[in-house]
Design an enzyme around this catalytic site. Structure first.
Site, PDB file in Angstrom:
ATOM      1  N   GLU A 130      -5.625 -27.659  28.435  1.00 49.51           N
ATOM      2  CA  GLU A 130      -6.547 -27.959  27.482  1.00 49.51           C
ATOM      3  C   GLU A 130      -6.118 -29.118  26.868  1.00 49.51           C
ATOM      4  OE1 GLU A 130      -9.325 -26.273  26.960  1.00 49.51           O
ATOM      5  OE2 GLU A 130      -8.850 -24.184  27.712  1.00 49.51           O
ATOM      6  N   THR A 166       0.921  -4.158   4.183  1.00 48.52           N
ATOM      7  CA  THR A 166       0.503  -4.440   5.540  1.00 48.52           C
ATOM      8  C   THR A 166       0.085  -5.764   5.939  1.00 48.52           C
ATOM      9  OG1 THR A 166      -1.389  -3.485   5.362  1.00 48.52           O
ATOM     10  CG2 THR A 166       0.440  -1.826   6.152  1.00 48.52           C
ATOM     11  N   ASP A 167      -0.307  -6.404   4.795  1.00 48.14           N
ATOM     12  CA  ASP A 167      -1.203  -7.745   5.257  1.00 48.14           C
ATOM     13  C   ASP A 167      -0.052  -9.036   5.709  1.00 48.14           C
ATOM     14  OD1 ASP A 167      -3.271  -6.882   4.161  1.00 48.14           O
ATOM     15  OD2 ASP A 167      -3.479  -7.888   2.625  1.00 48.14           O
ATOM     16  N   THR A 221       0.762  -1.198  -0.084  1.00 47.18           N
ATOM     17  CA  THR A 221      -0.014  -0.105   0.070  1.00 47.18           C
ATOM     18  C   THR A 221       0.813   1.186  -0.193  1.00 47.18           C
ATOM     19  OG1 THR A 221      -1.659  -1.065   1.183  1.00 47.18           O
ATOM     20  CG2 THR A 221      -1.699   1.261   1.299  1.00 47.18           C
ATOM     21  N   TYR A 236      -7.770   0.625  -4.051  1.00 49.85           N
ATOM     22  CA  TYR A 236      -6.764   1.203  -4.638  1.00 49.85           C
ATOM     23  C   TYR A 236      -5.859   0.270  -5.287  1.00 49.85           C
ATOM     24  CZ  TYR A 236      -4.622  -0.163  -0.113  1.00 49.85           C
ATOM     25  OH  TYR A 236      -4.228  -0.705   0.921  1.00 49.85           O
ATOM     26  N   LYS A 246      -1.112  -6.873  12.599  1.00 49.37           N
ATOM     27  CA  LYS A 246      -2.236  -6.038  12.171  1.00 49.37           C
ATOM     28  C   LYS A 246      -3.381  -6.254  12.854  1.00 49.37           C
ATOM     29  CE  LYS A 246      -3.915  -4.714   7.625  1.00 49.37           C
ATOM     30  NZ  LYS A 246      -3.749  -4.828   6.122  1.00 49.37           N
TER      31      LYS A 246
END
Length: 354
Positions: free
Chosen positions: A311, A117-118, A37, A51, A190
């Site tokens: 767990e 950023t992903d 980006t 975009y 993120k």
């Protein structure tokens, strides 16, 4: 030529030479561009979410921030020009080797990687594990393209170069500098996709960068860079590690399919404390018996923390827990660690230490 005239010439020359060290002393920072980006462009200034990523080359990124010349001598290299969701293990290895080569150069003081950023957090953590240098390495992106109103990329890039040029950023591992925060590449993730404050660390930022000055509040506790046992110079390919997502009514289909396709480890992206549904446990035990590493992580947003033998009886099943790493970072660590060991106890040690 008179002695007086010669003396004046010598004085002028000396003054000119005295001014050179101030220029030469300015840190040298290399920007490695990979797309994303921060290199994106929208059709209109109002397009902040729609975009095209990876459109602006690195020379234009640098030219768009002339203030960079005030803090460092900057040059750029276009390593890739892709949207970061398309990053592969091969991209990581290629980038890691280039960063390491630059870090060895005496004329390079810091390195900035511009990134989508992903998967930015994955690349930052990978570099944190495999590049042996105390020099600042800063990964940076933006949540809005440069064509948008209130675009964040310009200031993010300026801050990243400023941090990479800083002596006080040395030895702190790979950093992510966005939204004025200094975050560890190990911790940051993120957390939202439509706000400029998208990147957060569950344990808080390392510090802030404000008007070109760094303010530090804590230091990374986990092993990284110069203290890491992993070295990109010794890695040409990462181990095949995949992620399967846990949820209500989950079946064992994805786990078996990933193993059939060659996964050597499967990150279980579990609910809560990396919980595993009862109907999935038999398949995971079978896969482990067949040599596939099973690593329990949590997909709790903002701070999943998996306790061993809570767990599930991890000791009994010979499973590994991912500690506080989210599933995507657990995949990175497993893919790196399994280039050196296939032993589950060694893998567990590595997950505690890194």
């Amino acid at each position: 030529m008179s002695n007086r005239f010669l003396s004046r010439c010598l004085l002028i020359a000396a003054a000119c030479l005295a001014a050179l060290p101030a220029f030469a002393a300015k840190p040298n920072v290399v920007i490695l561009a990979t797309g994303g980006t921060i290199a994106g462009a929208g059709a209109a200034a109002t397009n902040s979410a729609t975009y095209q990523a990876a459109k602006v080359p690195v020379d234009k990124l640098i030219a768009g921030v002339p203030e960079l010349a005030n803090v460092a001598q900057v040059r750029g290299e276009q390593v890739f020009q892709i949207a970061s969701e398309s990053f592969t293990n091969e991209h990581l290895v290629t980038l890691g080797k280039r960063v390491a080569a630059l870090a060895r150069q005496g004329d390079v003081d810091g390195i900035v990687i511009t990134h989508g950023t992903d998967t930015l957090e994955e690349t930052a953590y990978f570099l944190n594990l495999v590049v042996h240098t105390a020099k600042p390495i800063v990964v940076v992106g933006s949540m809005r393209p440069g064509t948008a109103m209130s675009a964040d990329g310009t200031l993010n890039l300026f801050n990243a170069v400023s941090v990479a040029a800083s002596q006080d950023a040395r030895g702190k591992g790979v950093l992510v500098t966005m939204n004025d925060e200094l975050n560890s590449g190990r911790d940051v993730a993120k957390t939202i996709n439509i706000k400029t404050e998208a990147f957060k660390s569950p344990w808080g930022p390392l510090g802030m960068v404000v008007e070109g000055k760094n303010y530090w509040f804590r230091l990374p506790a986990k092993r990284h860079t110069t203290n890491s046992e992993f070295d990109i110079e010794q890695i040409d390919a990462l181990a095949p590690v995949e992620i399967a997502y846990g949820y209500g009514n989950v079946s064992d289909t994805a786990y078996r399919a990933l193993a059939d396709k060659g996964a050597k480890a499967i990150i279980h992206s579990g609910t809560g404390n990396g919980s595993v549904a009862a109907r999935v446990v038999p398949a995971l035990r079978e896969l482990r018996a067949n040599g596939v590493q099973i690593i329990r992580s949590s997909h709790v947003n903002g701070g999943g923390f998996v306790l061993r033998n809570a767990e599930q009886p991890d000791d009994q099943y010979d499973w590994v827990v991912a500690h506080d790493l989210n599933p995507q970072k657990a995949r990175i660590l497993a893919a790196v660690a399994m280039t050196k060991t296939q032993d589950s106890k060694e893998l567990q040690r590595i997950f505690w230490e890194y």
